[in-house]
Enzyme design. Structure first.
Site, PDB file in Angstrom:
ATOM      1  N   LYS A   1      12.718 -33.488  -8.489  1.00 49.78           N
ATOM      2  CA  LYS A   1      12.707 -34.054  -9.850  1.00 49.78           C
ATOM      3  C   LYS A   1      13.637 -35.258  -9.958  1.00 49.78           C
ATOM      4  O   LYS A   1      13.309 -36.265 -10.584  1.00 49.78           O
ATOM      5  CB  LYS A   1      13.121 -32.976 -10.853  1.00 49.78           C
ATOM      6  CG  LYS A   1      12.116 -31.836 -10.941  1.00 49.78           C
ATOM      7  CD  LYS A   1      12.739 -30.643 -11.641  1.00 49.78           C
ATOM      8  CE  LYS A   1      11.748 -29.511 -11.808  1.00 49.78           C
ATOM      9  NZ  LYS A   1      12.385 -28.245 -12.195  1.00 49.78           N
TER      10      LYS A   1
ATOM     11  N   GLU B   1       4.190 -36.141 -16.115  1.00 46.79           N
ATOM     12  CA  GLU B   1       5.268 -35.792 -17.049  1.00 46.79           C
ATOM     13  C   GLU B   1       5.791 -34.376 -16.815  1.00 46.79           C
ATOM     14  O   GLU B   1       7.003 -34.115 -16.880  1.00 46.79           O
ATOM     15  CB  GLU B   1       4.749 -35.917 -18.492  1.00 46.79           C
ATOM     16  CG  GLU B   1       5.757 -35.583 -19.557  1.00 46.79           C
ATOM     17  CD  GLU B   1       6.932 -36.551 -19.579  1.00 46.79           C
ATOM     18  OE1 GLU B   1       6.724 -37.721 -19.900  1.00 46.79           O
ATOM     19  OE2 GLU B   1       8.065 -36.123 -19.250  1.00 46.79           O
TER      20      GLU B   1
ATOM     21  N   LYS C   1       6.053 -31.654  -8.742  1.00 47.39           N
ATOM     22  CA  LYS C   1       7.132 -32.594  -8.365  1.00 47.39           C
ATOM     23  C   LYS C   1       7.270 -32.750  -6.857  1.00 47.39           C
ATOM     24  O   LYS C   1       7.659 -33.809  -6.354  1.00 47.39           O
ATOM     25  CB  LYS C   1       8.471 -32.204  -8.980  1.00 47.39           C
ATOM     26  CG  LYS C   1       8.855 -30.724  -8.859  1.00 47.39           C
ATOM     27  CD  LYS C   1       8.235 -29.932  -9.977  1.00 47.39           C
ATOM     28  CE  LYS C   1       8.153 -28.464  -9.688  1.00 47.39           C
ATOM     29  NZ  LYS C   1       8.712 -27.629 -10.706  1.00 47.39           N
TER      30      LYS C   1
ATOM     31  N   ASP D   1      13.912 -28.139  -5.431  1.00 42.63           N
ATOM     32  CA  ASP D   1      13.103 -28.442  -6.619  1.00 42.63           C
ATOM     33  C   ASP D   1      13.822 -29.470  -7.510  1.00 42.63           C
ATOM     34  O   ASP D   1      13.210 -30.440  -7.978  1.00 42.63           O
ATOM     35  CB  ASP D   1      12.839 -27.153  -7.407  1.00 42.63           C
ATOM     36  CG  ASP D   1      12.049 -27.423  -8.669  1.00 42.63           C
ATOM     37  OD1 ASP D   1      10.846 -27.676  -8.565  1.00 42.63           O
ATOM     38  OD2 ASP D   1      12.652 -27.417  -9.766  1.00 42.63           O
TER      39      ASP D   1
END
Ligand code: NDP
Ligand code: HSE
Length: 436
Positions: free
Chosen positions: A206, A130, A106, A202
């Protein structure tokens, strides 16, 4: 009968890399039956190629140089190393050769996705990611395909397994922050640099990816508002409980008339809400579409098996599209010109929320009246209050309150005024209350 072989090069054989190779091996027959293809890992890289891995590497050419894998005779490069710079170079090298690129990274997509997608436009490479959001939950597929007919107004949820695991263990078992983080690392949940998890980076990576897909805006990591869970104390967790809330770390993206809100931060979630019941390493994402209404996607947000599940889904998707004309493949980028009427990403001062405030106040008569008077002067109205008497040697009581909805800039002014009162000791703690 399977007559097609898809040749894979895997970069990284850690938690996700080894998990991916293992899934492809363990489920080879069912995958071949479903896809009509055999998936063969022909080359893989790691820093230490002598290390024992939780998968069978017989017949796989191993190297410490990931570029050798990219340059090998492979159809799909699967990047499971992580990080920004090396991953970007590897991605560009693969895409520029026209090789399809699958990643769980990501950080790479949030920071460099716009560049990678532009390169992929030139060569026709597919870029699939994904596994980069919410581990095993196919939320990218849901946004892109399952909800494709809708206009999305909001998405919100728990998108970091490590922080949710930490908050759950702190609340339910009274465990120490550092101790739970060490366990999350041992279980393979945390990032190589766990400050990315606890600092909210993080989750922001996302959220930026989800926001681009939901609202059609370019990836804009610099626009994300980011707060982690470092400042949360057990006292906050308990006070939130007394007020009827659970503390969660959320990612929220909302399309408003003024622009797009894109924020990750701790939030008080009403105990009765489904999101409050998402515990441990589980993730959940709520998505509101104008025809479907509210939908919820729930599942394990980290770990070898769940993440491998998402990586392999992408590998199979790419394989199905091999040889298709570009216009018949799924777009790599979430950016869709003209989709968002107000694409500007809004600063925190533009947010409107209910807030939790915690203050230490001198235990004297009239103290509460002074606090409520300052808030009333700033047009901040109060919904609920709990007060704890001073403990031990302290001369201060603890006051925790929930406000009604107010603009964040306006609230910040009120907090400054509260911190200027003689009866208020130290800084005021402020957290947002979630509204879904
Ligand atoms: P690990 O640290 O377990 O594995 C990383 C792998 O990359 C290791 O095999 C390592 O080699 C190799 N590697 C690391 N640095 C280099 C380098 N400089 N050059 C070459 N190889 C290198 O990470 P994870 O498997 O946990 O994560 C991989 C990716 O998946 C990351 O982008 C992460 O964000 C993402 N992700 C992870 C999830 C999880 O639950 N762990 C969930 C969703 C996404 P060696 O083993 O020899 O040290
Ligand atoms: N470190 C990440 C998490 C891994 O804990 O959610 C999954 O992306």
């Amino acid at each position: 009968m399977t007559d097609k072989t898809v040749r894979l090069g895997v970069l990284g054989l850690g938690t996700v890399g080894a998990g991916t190779v293992k899934l492809l091996q363990d489920n080879a027959e069912s995958i071949a039956a479903k896809t009509g293809a055999r998936f063969t890992v022909v080359a893989a890289s790691a820093r230490d190629i002598t290390k024992q891995r939780d998968c069978d590497l017989e017949g796989v050419t191993l190297t410490t140089d990931p570029f050798e894998v990219v340059n090998a005779d492979v159809d799909v490069v699967v990047e499971l190393i992580g990080g920004y710079d090396l991953a970007r170079e590897l991605a560009l090298a693969a895409i520029q050769q026209g090789k399809h690129f699958v990643t769980a990274n990501k950080a790479l997509i949030a920071k460099h996705g716009n560049e990678l997608f532009a390169e992929a436009e030139k060569t026709g490479a597919l870029v699939a990611y994904e596994a980069s959001v919410a581990g095993g939950i196919p939320v990218i597929k849901a946004l892109r395909e399952g909800l494709a007919g809708n206009e999305i107004s909001q998405l919100a949820g728990i998108i970091n397994g490590t922080t949710n695991f930490i908050l759950t263990e702190m609340r339910d078992k009274g465990r120490d922050f550092a101790d739970v983080l060490a366990e999350a690392q041992a279980l393979g949940y945390a990032e190589a640099d766990p400050t990315f998890d606890v600092g909210g980076i993080d989750a922001a990576h996302k959220l930026v990816i989800l926001t681009s897909l939901a609202f059609g805006i370019p990836l804009n990591f610099d626009g994300a508002y980011i707060e982690g869970i470092e400042a949360i104390t057990t006292e906050d967790v308990n006070l939130a409980g007394e007020l009827g809330y659970k503390l969660k770390h959320l990612g929220i993206a909302r399309q408003t008339e003024a622009g797009v809100e894109m924020r990750v931060h701790p939030a008080l979630v009403p105990e009765s809400h489904l999101i409050a019941k998402v515990d441990g390493v589980m993730n959940a994402v709520l998505v509101n579409g104008n025809f479907v209404g509210e939908t919820l996607y729930y599942g394990p947000g980290a770990g070898a098996g769940p993440t491998a599940s998402a990586v392999v889904a992408d590998i199979l998707d790419v394989a199905r599209q091999l040889g298709s004309a570009k216009e018949n493949t799924i777009a790599n980028s979430g950016y869709t010109a003209g989709l968002s009427n107000a694409a500007e990403v809004l600063p925190a001062e533009a947010f409107n929320c209910e807030y939790y405030l915690k203050l230490s106040v001198q235990d004297e008569s009239g103290a509460l009246a002074q606090v409520t008077s300052v808030l009333a002067d700033a047009s901040v109205s109060i919904d609920a209050v709990v007060q704890h008497e001073p403990k031990g040697e302290s001369a201060c009581a603890t006051l925790a309150l929930i406000t009604h909805e107010v603009n964040e800039a306006q609230l910040n002014t009120a907090i400054q005024a509260l911190e200027g009162l003689d009866i208020v000791a130290g800084n005021v703690t402020r957290m947002r209350v979630a509204s879904f």
